[in-house]
Motif scaffolding. Structure first.
Motif, mmCIF file in Angstrom:
data_model
loop_
_atom_site.group_PDB
_atom_site.id
_atom_site.type_symbol
_atom_site.label_atom_id
_atom_site.label_comp_id
_atom_site.label_asym_id
_atom_site.label_seq_id
_atom_site.Cartn_x
_atom_site.Cartn_y
_atom_site.Cartn_z
ATOM 1 N N ASP A 91 0.813 -1.221 0.000
ATOM 2 C CA ASP A 91 0.000 0.000 0.000
ATOM 3 C C ASP A 91 0.844 1.267 0.000
ATOM 4 O OD1 ASP A 91 0.970 0.144 2.593
ATOM 5 O OD2 ASP A 91 -0.995 0.094 3.546
ATOM 6 N N MET A 92 2.175 1.114 0.067
ATOM 7 C CA MET A 92 3.130 2.231 0.058
ATOM 8 C C MET A 92 2.945 3.169 1.252
ATOM 9 S SD MET A 92 4.983 1.741 -2.709
ATOM 10 C CE MET A 92 5.717 3.266 -3.201
ATOM 11 N N GLN A 93 2.224 2.751 2.274
ATOM 12 C CA GLN A 93 1.989 3.564 3.460
ATOM 13 C C GLN A 93 2.363 2.843 4.752
ATOM 14 O OE1 GLN A 93 0.976 6.870 3.411
ATOM 15 N NE2 GLN A 93 1.372 6.576 1.237
ATOM 16 N N HIS A 94 2.694 1.568 4.663
ATOM 17 C CA HIS A 94 3.077 0.787 5.833
ATOM 18 C C HIS A 94 4.401 0.087 5.558
ATOM 19 C CE1 HIS A 94 -1.230 1.295 6.669
ATOM 20 N NE2 HIS A 94 -0.835 1.260 7.922
ATOM 21 N N TYR A 95 5.127 -0.190 6.634
ATOM 22 C CA TYR A 95 6.441 -0.808 6.547
ATOM 23 C C TYR A 95 6.525 -1.938 7.543
ATOM 24 C CZ TYR A 95 7.343 3.611 4.251
ATOM 25 O OH TYR A 95 7.269 4.675 3.404
ATOM 26 N N GLN A 96 7.243 -2.979 7.162
ATOM 27 C CA GLN A 96 7.564 -4.039 8.105
ATOM 28 C C GLN A 96 8.984 -3.747 8.581
ATOM 29 O OE1 GLN A 96 7.956 -8.148 6.687
ATOM 30 N NE2 GLN A 96 6.426 -8.640 8.252
ATOM 31 N N VAL A 97 9.132 -3.518 9.860
ATOM 32 C CA VAL A 97 10.421 -3.116 10.417
ATOM 33 C C VAL A 97 10.899 -4.169 11.415
ATOM 34 C CG1 VAL A 97 9.360 -1.701 12.223
ATOM 35 C CG2 VAL A 97 11.672 -1.218 11.521
ATOM 36 N N THR A 98 12.208 -4.463 11.366
ATOM 37 C CA THR A 98 12.818 -5.391 12.311
ATOM 38 C C THR A 98 13.819 -4.611 13.149
ATOM 39 O OG1 THR A 98 12.568 -7.223 10.762
ATOM 40 C CG2 THR A 98 14.130 -7.532 12.576
ATOM 41 N N VAL A 99 13.687 -4.726 14.466
ATOM 42 C CA VAL A 99 14.552 -4.008 15.402
ATOM 43 C C VAL A 99 15.256 -5.019 16.300
ATOM 44 C CG1 VAL A 99 14.648 -2.310 17.263
ATOM 45 C CG2 VAL A 99 13.006 -2.009 15.394
ATOM 46 N N LYS A 100 16.570 -4.863 16.425
ATOM 47 C CA LYS A 100 17.361 -5.662 17.365
ATOM 48 C C LYS A 100 17.565 -4.789 18.599
ATOM 49 C CE LYS A 100 21.767 -8.068 17.902
ATOM 50 N NZ LYS A 100 22.148 -7.450 19.151
ATOM 51 N N PHE A 101 17.000 -5.208 19.725
ATOM 52 C CA PHE A 101 17.053 -4.418 20.950
ATOM 53 C C PHE A 101 18.453 -4.418 21.556
ATOM 54 C CE2 PHE A 101 12.451 -5.928 21.403
ATOM 55 C CZ PHE A 101 11.951 -4.824 20.763
ATOM 56 N N ASP A 102 18.837 -3.282 22.139
ATOM 57 C CA ASP A 102 20.109 -3.205 22.863
ATOM 58 C C ASP A 102 20.071 -4.129 24.074
ATOM 59 O OD1 ASP A 102 20.953 -1.311 21.050
ATOM 60 O OD2 ASP A 102 20.644 0.389 22.396
ATOM 61 N N ASN A 103 18.970 -4.078 24.799
ATOM 62 C CA ASN A 103 18.747 -4.935 25.963
ATOM 63 C C ASN A 103 17.439 -5.676 25.746
ATOM 64 O OD1 ASN A 103 21.012 -3.936 27.502
ATOM 65 N ND2 ASN A 103 19.834 -2.044 27.728
ATOM 66 N N PRO A 104 17.385 -6.959 26.069
ATOM 67 C CA PRO A 104 16.146 -7.707 25.857
ATOM 68 C C PRO A 104 14.960 -7.045 26.551
ATOM 69 C CG PRO A 104 17.928 -9.169 26.506
ATOM 70 C CD PRO A 104 18.434 -7.775 26.669
ATOM 71 N N VAL A 105 13.808 -7.111 25.880
ATOM 72 C CA VAL A 105 12.580 -6.511 26.402
ATOM 73 C C VAL A 105 11.675 -7.624 26.913
ATOM 74 C CG1 VAL A 105 10.515 -5.216 25.767
ATOM 75 C CG2 VAL A 105 12.739 -4.532 24.864
ATOM 76 N N ASP A 106 11.237 -7.500 28.159
ATOM 77 C CA ASP A 106 10.330 -8.481 28.760
ATOM 78 C C ASP A 106 8.907 -8.092 28.366
ATOM 79 O OD1 ASP A 106 9.007 -10.372 30.222
ATOM 80 O OD2 ASP A 106 9.716 -9.675 32.182
#
Length: 146
Positions: A91-106
């Protein structure tokens, strides 16, 4: 027609032209905004500004790009991390983003156990906010460049 994330947007070229104009003023030279737009268009391989505008995709700048440092909230938990993947959706308006966290998130809300995430992939809109929400109505992810 598909577009690469490497394809600059019109907004990106306009920002480059503003920066070019500011640099020239600091160096003691003057350049009009129109002249700066023409010069930026030529550096990107277009004949002139009008050709660049006609050829570039009509989309908003990507909220984050691969290699950006980012911060925000994932499932209600704050994070900082590195953007390691971005894919524009059809749709050219949404993105699939992958983030590697600095510290794990619970991501578990229970005090009885933990569920740590080191890396997540989520869909976000052009403002960096996920259209999907948790059961309490909070967006699954909010992300922005830092």
């Amino acid at each position: 027609m598909s577009y690469s994330l490497d394809t600059p947007s019109i907004q990106t070229l306009k920002a480059e032209a503003r920066s070019l104009r500011d640099e020239r003023v600091k160096a003691g030279g003057a350049i009009t905004h129109a002249m700066a737009l023409e010069e930026v268009a030529k550096t990107h391989g277009y004949r002139d500004w009008n050709t660049a505008v006609a050829m570039l995709p009509e989309r908003v700048a990507v909220p984050v790009q691969v290699g950006d440092r980012a911060s925000g909230h994932y499932l209600g938990q704050p994070f900082k991390g590195l953007v390691i993947g971005v894919q524009i959706l059809s749709d050219m308006q949404h993105y699939q983003v992958t983030v590697k966290f600095d510290n794990p998130v619970d991501v578990a809300t229970s005090k009885l156990f933990s569920a740590f995430r080191h890396r997540v992939t989520a869909t976000i809109d052009v403002h960096g906010v996920s259209p999907a929400h948790t059961s309490n109505g909070v967006p699954q992810m909010r992300v922005r460049r830092i």
